[in-house]
Each structure stands twice: as C-alpha cells, then as structure tokens.
Design a protein around this motif. Sequence first.
Motif, PDB file in Angstrom:
ATOM      1  N   SER A 125      -8.684 -70.096  72.159  1.00  0.00           N
ATOM      2  CA  SER A 125      -7.442 -69.625  71.021  1.00  0.00           C
ATOM      3  C   SER A 125      -7.678 -67.527  71.238  1.00  0.00           C
ATOM      4  CB  SER A 125      -7.496 -69.738  69.503  1.00  0.00           C
ATOM      5  OG  SER A 125      -8.528 -69.177  68.566  1.00  0.00           O
ATOM      6  N   SER A 126      -8.600 -67.833  72.321  1.00  0.00           N
ATOM      7  CA  SER A 126      -9.004 -66.292  72.915  1.00  0.00           C
ATOM      8  C   SER A 126      -7.945 -66.277  74.036  1.00  0.00           C
ATOM      9  CB  SER A 126      -9.764 -65.460  72.153  1.00  0.00           C
ATOM     10  OG  SER A 126     -10.822 -66.145  72.977  1.00  0.00           O
ATOM     11  N   ARG A 128      -5.459 -64.490  77.382  1.00  0.00           N
ATOM     12  CA  ARG A 128      -5.434 -63.093  77.511  1.00  0.00           C
ATOM     13  C   ARG A 128      -5.324 -63.316  78.525  1.00  0.00           C
ATOM     14  NH1 ARG A 128      -9.241 -60.442  76.285  1.00  0.00           N
ATOM     15  NH2 ARG A 128     -10.286 -60.085  77.857  1.00  0.00           N
ATOM     16  N   TRP A 177       5.013 -65.115  80.331  1.00  0.00           N
ATOM     17  CA  TRP A 177       4.072 -64.883  78.864  1.00  0.00           C
ATOM     18  C   TRP A 177       5.003 -63.629  78.192  1.00  0.00           C
ATOM     19  CZ3 TRP A 177      -1.014 -66.926  77.659  1.00  0.00           C
ATOM     20  CH2 TRP A 177      -1.462 -67.618  78.514  1.00  0.00           C
ATOM     21  N   HIS A 181      -0.795 -62.034  75.405  1.00  0.00           N
ATOM     22  CA  HIS A 181      -1.296 -63.252  73.859  1.00  0.00           C
ATOM     23  C   HIS A 181      -0.429 -64.830  74.261  1.00  0.00           C
ATOM     24  CE1 HIS A 181      -4.917 -61.155  73.470  1.00  0.00           C
ATOM     25  NE2 HIS A 181      -4.125 -59.330  72.738  1.00  0.00           N
ATOM     26  N   THR A 182       1.010 -64.539  74.416  1.00  0.00           N
ATOM     27  CA  THR A 182       1.688 -65.397  73.862  1.00  0.00           C
ATOM     28  C   THR A 182       2.334 -66.016  74.967  1.00  0.00           C
ATOM     29  OG1 THR A 182       1.808 -64.030  71.534  1.00  0.00           O
ATOM     30  CG2 THR A 182       4.001 -66.195  71.828  1.00  0.00           C
TER      31      THR A 182
END
Length: 447
Positions: A125-126, A128, A177, A181-182
């Motif tokens: 989940s990290s 970037r 993005w 992170h999203t």
Amino acid sequence: MSTFSPLARRTFLRGTGAMIALPLLEAMAAPRAFALQNKPETPRRMVFVYVPNGVHMPTWKPTATGVDYVLPTTLEPLAPFRDSLLVLSGLVHDKARANGDGPGDHARASAAFLTGCQPFKTDGSSIRVGTSVDQIAAARIGEATRLRSLEIGLEGGSQSGQCDSGYACAYSSNLSWSTPHTPCPKETDPRHVFDRLFRDGDENETKEVRAQRLKRRASILDWVRDDAKSLDKRLGANDRRKLDEYLSSVRELERRIEASASGRANGVPDSARPTSAPANVTEHLHLLSDLLALALVNDTTRIATFSFANEGSNRSYAFLGVPEGHHDISHHGNEPDKLAKIQLVNRFHVEQFAYLLAKLRAAQEGDGDVLANSMIVFGSGIGDGNRHNHDDLPILLAGDGGGRVASGRHMQVAKDTPVANLFVTLLEKMDVPVARHGDSTGKLDGV
C-alpha cells in the motif's frame, strides 16, 4: 436599449435525475460580441491517450523532419489530420528506466508517463510516484467545468497486489494521479461514463431514475424535453440546428450503449450477453471515444486521460489476425511474423485515435472546431517492446491548442529531452504555467 440576455456558458437542460450540458452556442455570446461578429470565447482542452507495449518504430517514425515528411505506414490513418499533427521523436522517460530498481519496465512506463517521476517499488500500500500533468491542470482549471477531469479506458485493472516484478498493480493500471499516493481509477463501462456525464442527483436517485428509464425504454432526453422546448424559444436558426444535431448525437450514442450492453451490437445469443462493457474491442473504443468527444464538446470537462489498454496488456487481437497476446508478440525477437502482427496492432490503435480526432474535428465551435482548440497527446512509455527502452518514445500531439501549437510537422528533439518538457509546455499553453514537472529540464521549444 436591447433586452438581449446571453446564455451562460454552463447552461444545462435539466429534468428529473438528468442534466445535459450544452455545446458552445451563438446565444452564449454577449451583445457586443454579436455586434462585432465575434463568437463566444472557446475553451482549450488537454487529453492524453495511452497505448501499451511500445510500437514498431521503423513503421512509425518518419524519415524526414519538418513539414515535408511522409507519414509512415503505421501513421497513415492520420493523413486527414496531418495539418493538425505534430510527430515528436527523441523524447525520453528516464524515470521509467530501472535506475537501480531492477525489472518492472511496464509498471514504471505507465506510472511515469504523465508524472515524470520514478515510482517507489512496492507491491503493498506504500505506493508513491507523483502528481500527473492532467491533474495539475485539473486542480487549476477544473472548477470551470462540471467534471474536473475524466479518466476512461478499456481495462480497469487491480488497485492492489503485485502486477509487474515487485511493482503494485496500481502503477500498471493508472495514468492519472491526483497526489503522489492517490491514483485516479478509470471508468471502463460506457454506461457508467454516460451516467456520469448526464446524471443529476445522488447515486440512489440515479439508480432509481435509471431503473425507471429502462423499464419505460425511455431516453434521457425524455427527462429534459420540457427544458429543451423552453430553451428553443431563445435560440436563432443556427443554434436550433446545432442543438438538434447535438441532442440527436446524444440519443444515438445512448441507443448504441444500450444495444452493446444487451448483446445486440455483437450479435451474440442471450446466454452470452455481456453484463458490463462490450466484448467487441472496436465498439468499446468507439463508444468511449464518442463519450469523450461529447464531454469535450459540451464542456463537461477540459481534461481527460484515455487508456486503450493497461501497460503490459496481453489482450488478443484475433479480429486483426493476431490471436496471440499483445505483450507476448511485443517481445518479437525480430521475427518477421511477430513484427508484422505488432504493426497490425499498432495501426489499429492509430486508426482508433483517428476516429476520436474525426469526432472532434466534426464538432464546430466559434470559427473552428473542437480539435483546433485541443491538445491531444498520443503515445507510449515504452519505445520498442522487445527492448523495453524508454528513449525515442512514440509520441504524437494532435490539435492546434487554439492556435498556440505549431502543427503539421515532424520534430526531432535534442538527445535526452524529457517527455516532461513537453508537458510543461502544454501546461503553459493551457494558462497553467509551472516552473517544472517531474524530471523536466525546461520547456520544449518549437511546439
């Protein structure tokens, strides 16, 4: 004194659970603009179209530069748009290279394409990477439209788990993005895209209205008919004709989506009817292209990404005579049979791009058309799929950006010029200037 009151640019036809934005009409101009025989101000748009696994460069890259170049075999379908086309050769995505991170070129190619950043290697989940160029523009100009941006594509893909040599699936599945992170997941079902463009109200209301409409076999136009009749009284002959053509195109697209979803478009028996997006690749691409064109024409959004397939996709193109997976044959090893099949897939993708451009050129607005007021990037984060290289990428720029792009040429850029330099330039032409983006080193002069 004239009592003329111009329509707002963001005028909608509304009904129970339905909302249809309008294309640019003459009635949206101010009185003085009419006196000077000017048209309403036209918006500029920016779209990014992605194809995976690189291309066969010998049949993609023109041999001559400047305005007198010859379109190679793969690019021939773009001949009608040559005057609005800029072929860019030599651009590089350094952040799609390993840079010490080992294998995973497909995941990096997709993740870096619009961000210009090296994705952090993780299958957890990290995740970037960076904010993508489309979302930088959306953050600045997205408030001018109902949707800040639109993300569509043929393949959804997983947002979790590992998909490429230790890289999370989110990297391969997303171009856009909103933050490092999203990711902004894309919509693949034409019916859901249609609802997003034309629905009004919350999700529960939309589902109820959709159920009523399907039960009655009614069109979304039925819900806005009264509003349309009221608006018609305020329009001149040209605007009435344009509005009628526009609403007819909405209804025709609605019919095609309904037919495709029920299986009628593919001629398959009831037992094999698709429950979501159409199984026919060409029809799927055409429906999404038509929806994107409508969203741009009616100014529902000015920013979009369109992924023809996820990076590393192994989709079969049997209808082209290519039963093997796309990723498999991209590792062609210079075998003539595989090279010929790669060319077929590449040309098919370019044909679909030409289909989208034709839709935008046919949509007249102001003194030109929607294509003339757009900047549409088409390309891949990989050069040759066999080598997994990220230099000399296949990149096209279609549209004139409202007169701000010097089109109609093949441009060879200087060695090691980042793709991000192009994006810095496009942002400036969208009146969203930035000092840098990703690994950019400046603007791309000559565009």
